[in-house]
Design an enzyme around this catalytic site. Structure first.
Site, PDB file in Angstrom:
ATOM      1  CG  ASN A  87      -1.905  -1.022   1.343  1.00 24.87           C
ATOM      2  OD1 ASN A  87      -2.329  -1.559   0.321  1.00 24.87           O
ATOM      3  ND2 ASN A  87      -2.321  -1.357   2.547  1.00 24.87           N
ATOM      4  CG  ASN A 100      -4.080  -7.648  17.063  1.00 27.06           C
ATOM      5  OD1 ASN A 100      -5.096  -8.361  17.081  1.00 27.06           O
ATOM      6  ND2 ASN A 100      -4.016  -6.559  16.339  1.00 27.06           N
ATOM      7  CB  SER A 142       8.886  -0.100  14.513  1.00 22.88           C
ATOM      8  OG  SER A 142       7.755  -0.594  15.202  1.00 22.88           O
ATOM      9  CG  ASP A 151       0.595   3.215   4.844  1.00 29.34           C
ATOM     10  OD1 ASP A 151      -0.133   2.503   4.123  1.00 29.34           O
ATOM     11  OD2 ASP A 151       1.289   2.762   5.784  1.00 29.34           O
ATOM     12  CB  THR A 177       1.671  -9.162  19.334  1.00 28.33           C
ATOM     13  OG1 THR A 177       0.569  -9.020  18.434  1.00 28.33           O
ATOM     14  CG2 THR A 177       2.735 -10.015  18.669  1.00 28.33           C
ATOM     15  N   GLY A 232       1.412  -1.155   3.801  1.00 27.58           N
ATOM     16  CA  GLY A 232       0.852  -2.461   3.446  1.00 27.58           C
ATOM     17  C   GLY A 232       1.476  -3.498   4.359  1.00 27.58           C
ATOM     18  CB  ALA A 265       4.420  -0.724  10.490  1.00 26.91           C
ATOM     19  CB  ALA A 304       4.979  -3.713   1.489  1.00 28.10           C
ATOM     20  N   GLY A 342       3.294  -4.294  14.650  1.00 31.99           N
ATOM     21  CA  GLY A 342       3.020  -5.728  14.469  1.00 31.99           C
ATOM     22  C   GLY A 342       3.752  -6.264  13.243  1.00 31.99           C
ATOM     23  CG  ASP A 343       2.787  -4.777   9.485  1.00 28.70           C
ATOM     24  OD1 ASP A 343       2.049  -5.754   9.680  1.00 28.70           O
ATOM     25  OD2 ASP A 343       2.373  -3.696   9.030  1.00 28.70           O
ATOM     26  CB  SER A 387       8.687   3.450  11.947  1.00 16.98           C
ATOM     27  OG  SER A 387       8.013   2.222  11.757  1.00 16.98           O
TER      28      SER A 387
END
Ligand code: RIB
Length: 309
Positions: free
Chosen positions: A12, A185, A283, A14, A221, A40, A250, A43, A252-253, A292
């Site tokens: 994506n 989560n 992050s 953002d 998480t 995204g 992000a 990504a 969590g990403d 980040s």
């Protein structure tokens, strides 16, 4: 030894407004600065894995627009293998509208565009390519038939698949049972188990329910409450690192990308979670999604040694 990581997921752009507060339905607030970032979930996780030292191939679909072209350039600049990224004609690249408040909490709405056009044929090359040392990481911001296919081939080939069930979409137990590691989560855990996780006891109950389905490793998480991990015969609560949150987008990403990297270096589970926890905490101290995410050399030496040694 560094094994291959395949990340299959969304890409994506953002569009972010940082303001004091997030408006309630029907309300307008005058926000602060506006930013565009690469985002995204797929990504972000691919970039996290690569920035933290992983050997990453990212599979996604972008639109035939300038946002898509720019995204591919950015992934290449991060050292990611982009040869399997598809360009969807007459479709826009995924876009996320994000509001971030002064505590760093966010609200996100995604227009999927090309992400919704990822097909099984886009990932079927993996059937011949995957070896059982490889790591596959995927999420639910793409069509679930692709995710189900990935689960099936990874299970058949004995490849570790990490499923980050975000944003939540339901998958039948016959697929969940073949997942190596799941990383919900608190909200996703509630959808998956109908258990509200608010302390260690409720985390145990929820994790056990997921293990009972057949999933090998459950990693819940919990933001500032840390991470709860359970597998057969092993359990741990890893506290969150104390940081001042600027933007939690992000986090969590970053956790998931870091986990894939640690797995790809053969780091044990608890150390992998500690490594991912540290990267995710880092992050949230910076603005944006991929911007980040820390590089390996920005983490504490102790965590760098997990993958170097
Ligand atoms: O997890 C954060 C991501 O969710 C953002 O980058 C946004 O694009 C959405 O996919």
């Amino acid at each position: 030894m560094k094994n291959n990581i395949y990340v299959i997921g969304s890409s994506n752009t953002d569009m972010v407004i940082k303001s004091d507060s997030i408006p309630s339905p029907g309300e307008t607030v005058i926000g602060g600065n506006f930013y565009t970032f690469q985002g995204g979930k797929g990504a972000n996780q691919a970039v996290a894995a690569s920035k933290l030292g992983g050997k990453v191939t990212f599979v996604c679909r972008v639109g035939d627009d300038s946002l898509g072209k720019n995204s591919i350039r950015q992934y290449e600049a991060q050292g990611i293998n982009t040869e399997f990224i598809g360009v969807e004609e007459n479709e826009h690249t995924g876009v996320a509208l994000i509001m971030v408040d002064k505590k760093g909490e966010n609200l996100i709405s995604v227009s999927s565009g090309a992400n919704s056009k990822i097909k099984i044929e886009d990932v079927s090359f993996l059937e011949n390519k995957l070896t059982n040392d490889d790591i596959v990481l995927t999420q639910l911001e793409i069509p679930t038939d692709v995710v189900k296919y990935l689960i099936d081939i990874c299970s058949k080939k004995n490849v570790k698949l990490i499923l980050n069930p975000a944003p939540f979409q339901r998958l039948e137990d016959k697929y969940l049972k073949k997942v190596h590691t799941i990383t919900p989560n608190i909200t996703e855990t509630k959808y998956l188990t109908e258990i509200e996780v608010n302390d260690i006891d409720s985390s145990k109950l929820a994790a056990q329910k997921l293990l009972d389905k057949g999933i090998k490793n459950v990693i819940i998480t919990m933001g500032s409450n840390g991470v709860f991990f359970m597998s057969e015969g092993q359990m741990a609560h890893i506290k969150a690192e104390k940081v001042k949150a600027l933007d939690t987008t992000a986090a969590g990403d970053t956790f998931n990308g870091a986990l894939a990297t640690a797995f790809s270096f053969g780091v044990d589970l608890i150390k992998s979670i500690r490594f991912s926890n540290a990267a995710a905490a880092f992050s949230v101290t910076r603005l944006g999604a991929q911007d980040s995410i820390p590089k390996l050399n920005e983490l504490d030496k102790k965590f760098q040694n997990y993958v170097y040694s």
